[in-house]
Scaffold this motif. Structure first.
Motif, mmCIF file in Angstrom:
data_model
loop_
_atom_site.group_PDB
_atom_site.id
_atom_site.type_symbol
_atom_site.label_atom_id
_atom_site.label_comp_id
_atom_site.label_asym_id
_atom_site.label_seq_id
_atom_site.Cartn_x
_atom_site.Cartn_y
_atom_site.Cartn_z
ATOM 1 N N UNK A 4 0.829 -1.199 0.000
ATOM 2 C CA UNK A 4 0.000 0.000 0.000
ATOM 3 C C UNK A 4 0.872 1.261 0.000
ATOM 4 N N UNK A 7 2.508 1.793 -3.510
ATOM 5 C CA UNK A 7 1.533 2.206 -4.522
ATOM 6 C C UNK A 7 0.988 3.595 -4.250
ATOM 7 N N UNK A 8 0.612 3.812 -2.996
ATOM 8 C CA UNK A 8 0.057 5.103 -2.596
ATOM 9 C C UNK A 8 1.097 6.206 -2.796
ATOM 10 N N UNK A 10 3.635 6.280 -4.896
ATOM 11 C CA UNK A 10 3.867 6.564 -6.319
ATOM 12 C C UNK A 10 2.738 7.414 -6.889
ATOM 13 N N UNK A 11 1.504 7.022 -6.640
ATOM 14 C CA UNK A 11 0.404 7.746 -7.274
ATOM 15 C C UNK A 11 0.285 9.164 -6.716
ATOM 16 N N UNK A 14 3.234 11.278 -8.104
ATOM 17 C CA UNK A 14 3.039 11.597 -9.520
ATOM 18 C C UNK A 14 1.896 12.593 -9.688
ATOM 19 N N UNK A 18 2.615 16.131 -11.411
ATOM 20 C CA UNK A 18 2.107 16.317 -12.771
ATOM 21 C C UNK A 18 0.840 17.172 -12.794
ATOM 22 N N UNK C 88 3.370 2.589 -14.995
ATOM 23 C CA UNK C 88 3.892 2.412 -13.631
ATOM 24 C C UNK C 88 2.989 3.123 -12.622
ATOM 25 N N UNK C 89 2.705 4.408 -12.917
ATOM 26 C CA UNK C 89 1.906 5.184 -11.979
ATOM 27 C C UNK C 89 0.481 4.617 -11.888
ATOM 28 N N UNK C 92 0.444 1.240 -9.992
ATOM 29 C CA UNK C 92 0.706 1.479 -8.565
ATOM 30 C C UNK C 92 -0.512 2.120 -7.901
ATOM 31 N N UNK C 93 -1.090 3.111 -8.572
ATOM 32 C CA UNK C 93 -2.250 3.794 -8.015
ATOM 33 C C UNK C 93 -3.449 2.874 -7.910
ATOM 34 N N UNK C 95 -3.416 -0.325 -7.605
ATOM 35 C CA UNK C 95 -3.145 -1.275 -6.521
ATOM 36 C C UNK C 95 -3.502 -0.656 -5.163
ATOM 37 N N UNK C 96 -3.043 0.570 -4.951
ATOM 38 C CA UNK C 96 -3.322 1.216 -3.669
ATOM 39 C C UNK C 96 -4.820 1.475 -3.496
ATOM 40 N N UNK C 160 1.702 13.759 -20.213
ATOM 41 C CA UNK C 160 1.432 13.014 -18.978
ATOM 42 C C UNK C 160 0.176 13.552 -18.294
ATOM 43 N N UNK C 164 -3.084 11.239 -17.748
ATOM 44 C CA UNK C 164 -2.871 10.734 -16.390
ATOM 45 C C UNK C 164 -3.916 9.700 -15.933
#
Lengths: 268, 352, 292
Positions: A4, A7-8, A10-11, A14, A18, C88-89, C92-93, C95-96, C160, C164
């Motif tokens: 968690x 993943x958390x 990274x998102x 980003x 961004x 990747x983002x 990962x997102x 998944x979370x 991006x 997104x």
């Protein structure tokens, strides 16, 4: 469940880098202009006209897409005809076709000397380089939204609902308006909202066919580009923030309406 | 309900229906008398729902005809058929209140024959009383229990004063307890309103308990029609015998008025048929007979509780399946004991 | 019945009450097909007609032009950077978000979806405000000789931004529908978290991931508004294919403009075909909802 944190992390990182920090910079820049200047710019005739054109035509285009989206979804779900599957796939073309390509194609069709424009000119009808041309482009890019939100709801509707209505003596028209359409309404509203949100900020497909005449066929995103080209960053930021605020308020309202409708229809 | 609507006879003549290459109905004829409560009973895929949909006019027969009160139903629109139908999943309109659901058929009428609003409200109230759900007008279907939804669906069907009432697996989606209560209630309601009623079920107990007559379908053909007693006690075909209640099947040789199994006569065949046949015996139509003078001999393999009585499984040489035998006497045979079985009642079907 | 004369295929078997009259059916199909012909088929056809207006020689010549080739290379490069980053983002997102419960989850989902309702022009604008010559970091970057605006990094950033949500949106509903049972089983059998992800989760979501990649890639290669604002449109250097189309079109080089546009249209058609194939072949293995 592991992972968690990764993943958390990274998102959120980003998303911040961004999307969120850049958008914060936009708000900061606009706020830096000071309230008087912001108000003066936001209510200047040219900006007001551009906002009216962008929002008015986006709402109109979404409304046209509701009517034809319902018809297309109905036809795709209910009737079997030659080429149905290809048509079904083709509905998504506006998602896949770059907007600039759509823009020059529409211009080639509807410019006064274009394939269709030349046919309409003798009748005194002008589409290209007028708000009607903008409307055509906005209908194009919003076309799939209503179809794709309504289609699954129609497909999953129990056949017996219509049969029950017919056996109770309802005419076909009464069955469609009284029994079939009400449960579809929230999906229609979702599609309308998505089509509107997409259309209101649209740029690529519009500028080629709009003619971009100030106060007549100039859209709000184009005003931002013009300000940027004049290195008026603050002015561009102000118009951008006003656009975002207005569209978020509208989208929020539409979403609340949709949620209320869903509750009312017992979808909870 | 005020002034019970006129119930009409329904006559089905040689109705056939094919889906693709599959024959769902292969020429079914059935007459339903006015006010009668008839069960269409059969396993899934037997064509019973297809037949119900043909009568409702939701589907059209490839051959044959359906007459309402002598009038060919094909000439009637769905509205003019005046059919009250309750679907298995009720299909209430979930964006409408209970009252709007029930009033739907009345409001759908052409203006000339539509009752005034006050009359519609009165009728909705009366129907809710009839189905014992008074005061639920303003509820939405999602706020009702399964049994309540079923009754609202019935009230909605009754509101149009149907000439025929059709129920598709009316208790299929309910749990066992509610199902039993509703069964008795529906029977009482029918006695009160007197609609010509046809209901589809795969539950033989439900059909036998509820219906005036039972029509048994199998593979698109009507096997037998009759009162519950008639079809249960005198099954016309091996299928009916096996489908209504439990039965053991014993292959026999028919000779000289006797059914012969493994060389010895086991049952009096009555008619002077000959050839091979099958003898169907219900578990409670065996009698343990220690003398072993007549019939079957076997060995008790298990004895188990089966509701109010005990039941033995008896292995008989020459029979692939063990016989289910109810133990009706006070003294139960022991497991492993060799016993003789006397058949007190059975049904012989030649050639099967 | 009035419908008895129609071909059998048009009749839903055994569903008389669901049938519309023949006239209504014909009118509705005609309306739908007419609308789609006007708004989809005609514009698409015009692209190829205009591109080939002076024959194949001129068409191929336009594509072989140095600036056109540079634009194609840049477009592929931008997509090659932006799409993997988004994968990747997005994974990962998803998944979370899909596999865990936490406070602020619906806020996070809304924020991930935010770029969908932001005008592409604004997506470009925000980077100009940050990194442009008069932007917040403009002077610092200039002193180090780092170019973001009017250069590749700006184009990638703008791309991006607009793409997104694409991958996460496709994966989240699918991963939620799949539930956690299989992953929990793998973990109780002693697999590490990473191994569980690679051996259990990834195989389950691979087709929705591919579906998301397709949509993401189409948008990345075709994006116009956001990229137009940050690129500076330096021919042969910072023009992607859609921008090159605009430049050629504004210079009245119609055949050349439509020739490059036809490549983008072909990309769209290939994307649609692949997308339809996935929807048809792996209907049960991609996200249940087909929203975008």
């Amino acid at each position: 469940m592991p992972g968690f944190g990764l993943g958390f992390g990274i998102i959120v990182t980003a998303l911040s880098l961004v999307v969120l920090i850049p958008l914060a910079a936009l708000v900061l820049k606009a706020a830096g202009a000071g309230p008087e200047e912001i108000w003066a710019l936001a209510t200047s005739p040219r900006v007001l006209s551009a906002l009216r054109i962008s929002f008015g035509l986006a709402l109109l285009a979404a409304a046209v897409n509701v009517v034809f989206g319902l018809i297309i979804a109905w036809v795709l779900v209910r009737y079997d005809f030659l080429g149905r599957r290809i048509i079904d796939a083709a509905v998504d073309l506006p998602f896949a076709l770059p907007t600039a390509v759509a823009g020059i194609a529409l211009a080639a069709l509807y410019a006064p000397n274009g394939w269709i424009g030349a046919l309409l000119a003798p009748l005194g009808v002008k589409v290209g380089y007028t708000p009607a041309g903008i409307l055509m482009a906005l209908i194009f890019i919003g076309l799939p939204f209503v179809v794709r939100t309504v289609q699954p709801v129609l497909a999953e509707m129990e056949a017996e609902l219509e049969e029950a209505a017919a056996l109770l003596g309802a005419s076909r028209w009464k069955t469609i308006t009284g029994v079939i359409l009400p449960p579809v309404l929230p999906a229609v509203l979702t599609g309308f909202t998505l089509a509107f949100a997409r259309a209101v900020g649209e740029y690529g497909s519009v500028i080629f066919i709009a003619g971009n005449i100030p106060m007549v066929s100039e859209i709000a995103p184009l005003l931002i580009v013009i300000r940027l080209e004049q290195f008026d960053y603050a002015g561009a930021a102000v118009i951008g923030v006003v656009m975002l605020l207005l569209s978020f308020i509208l989208i929020l309202g539409l979403n609340l309406l949709q949620a209320a409708l869903r509750r009312r229809l017992g979808h909870v | 309900m005020s002034a019970a609507p006129k119930s009409v006879p329904v006559v089905i003549e040689q109705a056939s229906r094919q889906f693709g290459g599959f024959a769902a109905l292969k020429g079914v004829s059935l007459t339903i008398e006015p006010g009668e409560l008839v069960a269409l009973l059969g396993p899934s895929g037997s064509g019973k729902t297809t037949l119900l949909r043909l009568i409702a006019g939701l589907d059209q027969a490839d051959q044959g005809s359906i007459l309402f009160d002598g009038v060919d139903a094909d000439t009637l629109s769905l509205r003019d058929r005046r059919i009250g139908m309750v679907f298995q999943s009720y299909v209430l309109f979930r964006h409408m209140t209970v009252a709007d659901n029930i009033a739907f058929g009345l409001r759908a009428r052409p203006r000339a024959t539509r009752p005034p609003d006050s009359e519609i409200r009165r009728r909705v109230g009366a129907l809710l009383d009839l189905v014992q759900l008074p005061g639920l007008e303003a509820r939405f279907p999602s706020q009702l229990s399964g049994g309540q939804r079923q009754r609202v669906a019935l009230a909605r069907a009754l509101a149009i004063e149907p000439r025929v009432l059709l129920l598709d697996e009316p208790f299929g989606a309910l749990d066992a307890k509610v199902r039993k209560d509703l069964r008795a209630w529906l029977r009482a309601l029918h006695d009160q309103t007197g609609h010509t009623t046809l209901f589809v079920t795969h539950d033989q107990e439900e059909a036998l308990e509820l219906a005036d007559r039972v029509a048994i379908l199998n593979n698109g053909l009507l096997e037998q029609v009759g009162t519950p007693n008639a079809v249960y006690d005198h099954p016309a075909t091996a299928f009916v015998c096996g489908f209504l209640g439990e039965a053991n099947r014993i292959p026999v040789e028919l000779r000289g008025g006797q059914a012969i199994f493994d060389g010895s006569p086991v049952f009096h065949a009555g008619a002077n048929t000959s050839g091979s046949g099958a003898l169907y015996v219900r578990p409670h139509h065996f009698h343990f007979d220690i003398s072993g003078a007549t019939g079957l001999n076997g060995q008790v393999e298990t004895v188990r509780r089966h509701g109010a009585i005990q039941r033995a499984e008896v292995a008989v040489r020459g029979l692939a399946r063990k016989l289910d035998v109810d133990i009706l006497s006070a003294v139960a045979p022991a497991v492993g004991e060799r016993v003789g079985l006397r058949i007190t009642c059975g049904h012989i079907f030649a050639g099967t | 019945m009035s419908d008895a004369s129609l071909p059998a295929a048009a009749l839903p078997r055994g569903r008389l009450a669901r049938q519309d009259g023949a006239a209504a059916r014909i009118v509705l199909i005609a309306l739908a097909l007419g609308f789609l012909a006007l708004f989809l088929a005609l514009p698409l056809a015009i692209v190829f007609i205009e591109a080939l207006a002076r024959g194949w020689q001129a068409y191929l010549g336009a594509l072989a032009d140095d600036d056109a080739l540079a634009a194609i290379r840049l477009t592929l490069l931008v997509a090659a950077i932006a799409v993997p980053l988004n994968v990747v983002v997005g994974v990962a997102g998803a998944w979370a978000i899909a596999k865990h419960e936490f406070r602020g989850k619906s806020l996070l989902v809304s924020l991930v979806d935010l770029p969908i309702s932001v005008s592409p022009v604004i997506a470009g604008l925000v980077y100009v405000l940050l990194f442009g010559a008069q932007g917040y970091f403009g002077r610092v970057l200039a002193s180090y000789g780092v170019e973001i605006i009017f250069a590749l990094p700006g184009i990638v950033l703008a791309t991006l931004f607009v793409t997104f949500p694409f991958i996460a949106r496709e994966l989240i509903p699918h991963m939620q529908a799949l539930g956690n049972a299989e992953e929990e089983t793998a973990l109780t059998l002693g697999a590490s978290g990473w191994r569980t992800f690679c051996m259990v989760t990834l195989p389950n979501i691979k087709w929705s991931l591919l579906y998301g990649v397709l949509l993401c890639n189409a948008r990345a290669m075709g994006e116009f508004g956001a990229v137009a604002v940050v690129s500076g449109k330096i021919r042969g250097l910072t023009t992607t294919m859609p921008l090159h189309v605009e430049i050629l079109y504004n210079e009245y080089m119609s055949v050349a403009a439509f020739a490059v546009a036809s490549l983008l249209a072909l990309l769209a058609l290939v994307t649609l075909a692949a997308k339809s194939f996935l929807e048809w072949r792996y209907a049960d293995q991609i996200a249940a909802s087909r929203r975008h």
